[in-house]
Design an enzyme around this catalytic site. Structure first.
Site, PDB file in Angstrom:
ATOM      1  CE  LYS A   1       3.761  -1.913   2.312  1.00  0.00           C
ATOM      2  NZ  LYS A   1       2.706  -1.460   1.388  1.00  0.00           N
TER       3      LYS A   1
ATOM      4  CG  ASP B   1       0.038   0.196   3.240  1.00  0.00           C
ATOM      5  OD1 ASP B   1      -1.196   0.021   3.120  1.00  0.00           O
ATOM      6  OD2 ASP B   1       0.822   0.148   2.279  1.00  0.00           O
TER       7      ASP B   1
ATOM      8  CD  GLU C   1      -0.670   3.501   1.678  1.00  0.00           C
ATOM      9  OE1 GLU C   1      -0.553   3.167   0.482  1.00  0.00           O
ATOM     10  OE2 GLU C   1       0.301   3.839   2.387  1.00  0.00           O
TER      11      GLU C   1
ATOM     12  CG  ASP D   1      -2.231   2.859  -2.451  1.00  0.00           C
ATOM     13  OD1 ASP D   1      -2.182   3.360  -3.595  1.00  0.00           O
ATOM     14  OD2 ASP D   1      -1.403   2.018  -2.066  1.00  0.00           O
TER      15      ASP D   1
ATOM     16  CE  LYS E   1       1.374   3.184  -3.897  1.00  0.00           C
ATOM     17  NZ  LYS E   1       1.100   1.816  -3.374  1.00  0.00           N
TER      18      LYS E   1
END
Length: 361
Positions: A162, A190, A218, A243, A267
């Site tokens: 992250k 990400d 991402e 995403d 997701k």
């Protein structure tokens, strides 16, 4: 087998360490769970996290949507009328994708149970085992390096790093982690919408020039900025994963046709459940675009539903399903087995979840 009752409850499961991204910091899973009971006593389970900064859903809105709109629309319907149930589910209220996802997965759980098969076999039965990454929260460099080394020691071969909070300084984080874990560990970066398009290109190119190999980057820019996504994707060699830019089938078609990303992250909380996720899988497959299956901060019920989908469909080639690994405890009985980086699919019918905490209701 008819839907007799749809109930909502809540679970709270502490995390091993706080979960930190460019968007939020969380110290526990605090989710709404759903139980659908049929007229012959069968039960199916679902779950929805209140991820307001991404989906706009809160615990109150999730429970309200289910109790006031979804449940009255579905009670009395036959479980084997799957298409009819899903049309009612998605037509009775706009948006509210997390609420829909929780009910959707409980319906699929019951549908697979009625077929006397594990859900992944009903969905295609492509594989029996999945490898997931583990998320490394955004922190100071030393802490992120330590967390990464610990994850590798535990057997994880793919790390999701992250970043996105400090722009160009993120390079130092990723460089330090790569040096610490070595070249064999796959890194997924990400940014959680944290960079501008030009900043993203500068950061990714700098890491490429340093020889830092990345599995993917991402959502480098804001979800709505498709032009920005196109710019980044066209300017770097590293695959770009969309995403938050992809919630619906329409989003997927637009992004693929405009070449706004190389990969799509599915997701269930964005799509509104398995039914719509299957449509995105079909779209992606027709264009030859691989997908990753991801999760919000979810516990075993919702992650198990995503795992069944990933095990069923070959177009899903990557998994970010580390929710149960981030939790201090597993309050559920049954379902897939989570062995660090490996998810082993269950052979019992449906999701395989047989018991949830009594306190939830």
């Amino acid at each position: 087998m008819k839907i007799a009752k749809i109930e909502t409850g809540e679970v709270r499961i502490p995390l091993v360490t706080p979960f930190k991204t460019a968007l939020r910091t969380v110290d526990s899973v605090n989710d709404v769970i759903v139980r659908i009971t049929t007229d012959d006593g069968q039960t199916g389970f679902g779950e929805a996290p209140p991820t307001a900064v991404i989906t706009g859903d809160t615990k109150s809105s999730i429970r309200g949507a289910i109790q006031e709109f979804i449940a009255p629309s579905l009670v009395g319907m036959e479980i084997d009328n799957l298409d009819g149930i899903m049309k009612k589910l998605h037509g009775c209220i706009l948006k509210n994708t997390s609420a829909k996802a929780a009910v959707d997965m409980a319906v699929y759980d019951l549908f697979a149970r009625s077929c006397k098969k594990p859900l992944y076999k009903v969905l295609g039965g492509n594989k029996t085992e999945i490898e997931t990454d583990l998320t490394i929260s955004v922190n100071g460099i030393d802490e992120m390096v330590a967390d990464s080394l610990k994850a590798v020691e535990q057997g994880f071969r793919i790390l999701k790093i992250k970043v996105g909070k400090e722009g160009i300084k993120d390079i130092d984080r990723i460089k330090a982690i790569r040096q610490a874990v070595g070249p064999a560990i796959r890194l997924r970066i990400d940014a959680n919408q944290g960079w501008s398009p030009k900043e993203a290109v500068r950061i990714i190119r700098a890491m490429e020039d340093m020889g830092i190999e990345m599995d993917l980057v991402e959502q480098p820019v804001k979800a709505h900025d498709i032009e920005g996504m196109k710019f980044v994707t066209s300017q770097v060699y590293t695959p770009v994963l969309a995403d938050e830019s992809v919630f619906s089938t329409e989003d997927a078609i637009r992004l693929i046709q405009e070449r706004g990303a190389d990969l799509i992250n599915i997701k269930l909380m964005k799509t509104g459940g398995i039914y719509e996720a299957l449509k995105i899988c079909g779209i992606a497959e027709s264009y030859g675009v691989e997908c990753m299956i991801g999760c919000m901060l979810e516990s075993k019920i919702a992650v198990s539903a995503a795992a069944h989908l990933a095990a069923g469909k070959s177009i899903i080639t990557r998994a970010d399903l580390d929710g149960p690994s981030l939790c201090k405890e597993d309050p559920y009985t049954g379902g897939p087995i989570y062995e660090r980086n490996r998810i082993l699919m269950n052979e019992s019918p449906g999701l395989g979840i047989t018991q949830v905490p009594q306190y939830a209701w």
